[in-house]
Design a protein around this motif. Structure first.
Motif, PDB file in Angstrom:
ATOM      1  N   VAL A  74      17.713   2.949 -13.315  1.00  0.00           N
ATOM      2  CA  VAL A  74      16.623   3.203 -13.962  1.00  0.00           C
ATOM      3  C   VAL A  74      17.061   4.751 -13.921  1.00  0.00           C
ATOM      4  O   VAL A  74      17.324   5.454 -12.852  1.00  0.00           O
ATOM      5  N   ALA A  75      16.872   5.531 -15.040  1.00  0.00           N
ATOM      6  CA  ALA A  75      16.920   6.849 -15.313  1.00  0.00           C
ATOM      7  C   ALA A  75      15.666   7.590 -15.702  1.00  0.00           C
ATOM      8  O   ALA A  75      15.130   7.269 -16.886  1.00  0.00           O
ATOM      9  N   GLU A  76      15.083   8.423 -14.992  1.00  0.00           N
ATOM     10  CA  GLU A  76      13.743   9.237 -15.239  1.00  0.00           C
ATOM     11  C   GLU A  76      13.621  10.142 -14.382  1.00  0.00           C
ATOM     12  O   GLU A  76      13.981  10.194 -13.103  1.00  0.00           O
ATOM     13  N   ASP A  77      13.371  11.091 -14.825  1.00  0.00           N
ATOM     14  CA  ASP A  77      13.286  12.729 -14.367  1.00  0.00           C
ATOM     15  C   ASP A  77      12.132  12.926 -13.284  1.00  0.00           C
ATOM     16  O   ASP A  77      12.028  13.651 -12.442  1.00  0.00           O
ATOM     17  N   ASP A  78      10.900  12.231 -13.733  1.00  0.00           N
ATOM     18  CA  ASP A  78       9.659  12.351 -13.021  1.00  0.00           C
ATOM     19  C   ASP A  78       9.751  11.317 -11.795  1.00  0.00           C
ATOM     20  O   ASP A  78       9.794  10.142 -11.707  1.00  0.00           O
ATOM     21  N   GLY A  79      10.175  11.956 -10.537  1.00  0.00           N
ATOM     22  CA  GLY A  79      10.171  11.353  -9.330  1.00  0.00           C
ATOM     23  C   GLY A  79       9.278  10.307  -9.001  1.00  0.00           C
ATOM     24  O   GLY A  79       9.649   9.091  -8.621  1.00  0.00           O
ATOM     25  N   THR A  80       7.925  10.673  -8.804  1.00  0.00           N
ATOM     26  CA  THR A  80       6.941   9.802  -8.608  1.00  0.00           C
ATOM     27  C   THR A  80       6.822   8.534  -9.538  1.00  0.00           C
ATOM     28  O   THR A  80       6.768   7.412  -8.925  1.00  0.00           O
ATOM     29  N   LEU A  81       7.121   8.766 -10.867  1.00  0.00           N
ATOM     30  CA  LEU A  81       7.007   7.491 -11.659  1.00  0.00           C
ATOM     31  C   LEU A  81       8.220   6.763 -11.562  1.00  0.00           C
ATOM     32  O   LEU A  81       8.174   5.350 -11.562  1.00  0.00           O
ATOM     33  N   ARG A  82       9.385   7.539 -11.330  1.00  0.00           N
ATOM     34  CA  ARG A  82      10.509   6.768 -11.135  1.00  0.00           C
ATOM     35  C   ARG A  82      10.479   5.735  -9.842  1.00  0.00           C
ATOM     36  O   ARG A  82      10.839   4.544 -10.018  1.00  0.00           O
ATOM     37  N   ARG A  83       9.939   6.251  -8.760  1.00  0.00           N
ATOM     38  CA  ARG A  83       9.931   5.463  -7.747  1.00  0.00           C
ATOM     39  C   ARG A  83       8.962   4.447  -7.627  1.00  0.00           C
ATOM     40  O   ARG A  83       9.074   3.282  -7.211  1.00  0.00           O
ATOM     41  N   SER A  84       7.743   4.521  -8.495  1.00  0.00           N
ATOM     42  CA  SER A  84       6.514   3.582  -8.659  1.00  0.00           C
ATOM     43  C   SER A  84       7.267   2.616  -9.503  1.00  0.00           C
ATOM     44  O   SER A  84       7.059   1.446  -9.060  1.00  0.00           O
ATOM     45  N   LEU A  85       7.921   3.169 -10.684  1.00  0.00           N
ATOM     46  CA  LEU A  85       8.427   2.042 -11.465  1.00  0.00           C
ATOM     47  C   LEU A  85       9.661   1.107 -10.962  1.00  0.00           C
ATOM     48  O   LEU A  85       9.811  -0.208 -11.104  1.00  0.00           O
ATOM     49  N   VAL A  86      10.541   1.844 -10.155  1.00  0.00           N
ATOM     50  CA  VAL A  86      11.366   0.945  -9.267  1.00  0.00           C
ATOM     51  C   VAL A  86      10.732  -0.005  -8.313  1.00  0.00           C
ATOM     52  O   VAL A  86      11.234  -1.085  -8.215  1.00  0.00           O
ATOM     53  N   GLU A  87       9.601   0.249  -7.701  1.00  0.00           N
ATOM     54  CA  GLU A  87       9.175  -0.382  -6.693  1.00  0.00           C
ATOM     55  C   GLU A  87       8.243  -1.596  -7.365  1.00  0.00           C
ATOM     56  O   GLU A  87       8.394  -2.701  -6.987  1.00  0.00           O
ATOM     57  N   LEU A  88       7.939  -1.315  -8.685  1.00  0.00           N
ATOM     58  CA  LEU A  88       7.172  -2.459  -9.000  1.00  0.00           C
ATOM     59  C   LEU A  88       8.300  -3.489  -9.934  1.00  0.00           C
ATOM     60  O   LEU A  88       8.015  -4.915  -9.858  1.00  0.00           O
ATOM     61  N   LEU A  89       9.196  -2.981 -10.237  1.00  0.00           N
ATOM     62  CA  LEU A  89      10.370  -3.892 -11.070  1.00  0.00           C
ATOM     63  C   LEU A  89      10.955  -4.689  -9.908  1.00  0.00           C
ATOM     64  O   LEU A  89      11.627  -5.671 -10.066  1.00  0.00           O
ATOM     65  N   ARG A  90      11.051  -4.099  -8.602  1.00  0.00           N
ATOM     66  CA  ARG A  90      11.675  -5.025  -7.521  1.00  0.00           C
ATOM     67  C   ARG A  90      10.870  -6.048  -7.280  1.00  0.00           C
ATOM     68  O   ARG A  90      11.422  -6.878  -6.409  1.00  0.00           O
ATOM     69  N   LEU A  91       9.475  -6.029  -7.644  1.00  0.00           N
ATOM     70  CA  LEU A  91       8.756  -7.231  -7.308  1.00  0.00           C
ATOM     71  C   LEU A  91       8.957  -8.491  -8.096  1.00  0.00           C
ATOM     72  O   LEU A  91       8.610  -9.632  -8.141  1.00  0.00           O
ATOM     73  N   GLU A  92       9.632  -7.968  -9.390  1.00  0.00           N
ATOM     74  CA  GLU A  92       9.972  -9.331 -10.311  1.00  0.00           C
ATOM     75  C   GLU A  92      11.249  -9.729  -9.623  1.00  0.00           C
ATOM     76  O   GLU A  92      12.108  -9.382  -9.492  1.00  0.00           O
TER      77      GLU A  92
END
Length: 213
Positions: free
Chosen positions: A3-21
């Protein structure tokens, strides 16, 4: 996936949600395009989820470089930008998916799964615009091919020289013609292609694949 995203908050939230898949594994996350390239060379992800507007190197340029080095890695663009220029730039750079950030987790995860399977994914809001543009390009290409069939073999040779930026004297020397004959061929080319000058003729030849860009 990476995942490449410069917004740290969005990136971490996105990663956490994707890891639930259950069927998705995030192996790395980075904040900019340069790190995306470097990290991709190390972890070699199946899929990269790539933002466009990032520092140091934007997502489209990063996609182009990664695809050239890792042709098996698929890229899904995740962005807030839904304008035509970014969509088509991403597709030309090698991205197989383009999903907007407000599409929701299901759509984002679906785009990643589609990319892993070698399929494309486009946010529904963009489908009609992309199809219309491809239709326009196809019609334009067909029209150009029909125009080029009117050119003689020698005129095609002269046109290739025009596309390379050559002057009449250089064309005459290369093709063993007189400058007067070259000038006559150039005039015929402009008339047959319905263009105003030699520069426009050369650009049309490049865009239509009759000459190298």
């Amino acid at each position: 996936m990476l995942v490449a995203e410069d917004d740290g908050t969005l990136r971490r939230s996105l990663v956490e949600l994707l890891r639930l898949e259950a069927d998705l594994t995030v192996v790395s996350e980075v904040p900019d395009g340069m790190q995306a390239i470097a990290e991709a060379m190390v972890v070699r992800p199946d899929v990269l989820l790539m933002d466009i507007e990032m520092p140091r190197k934007n997502g489209i340029d990063a996609t182009r470089e990664i695809r050239s080095k890792l042709p098996d890695a698929q890229v899904v663009i995740l962005t807030k930008f839904g304008d035509d220029e970014n969509v088509f730039s991403a597709i030309k750079a090698g991205a197989v998916g383009y999903v907007l950030k407000d599409a929701g987790l299901d759509a984002i995860a679906g785009a990643v799964r589609a990319a892993k399977s070698g399929e494309g994914f486009l946010s529904p809001a963009l489908v009609s615009r992309v199809m219309n543009e491809f239709s326009r390009l196809s019609k334009s290409a067909l029209h150009n091919r029909q125009l080029f069939t009117e050119l003689s073999r020698r005129e095609v040779e002269v046109l290739e020289c025009l596309a390379a930026g050559m002057k009449n004297a250089a064309i005459a020397d290369k093709l063993c013609l007189s400058e007067k004959t070259v000038k006559s061929h150039v005039g015929a080319i402009l008339r047959k292609l319905h263009v105003n000058d030699r520069v426009e003729a050369g650009l049309l030849a490049q865009k239509s694949g009759i000459a190298p860009t």
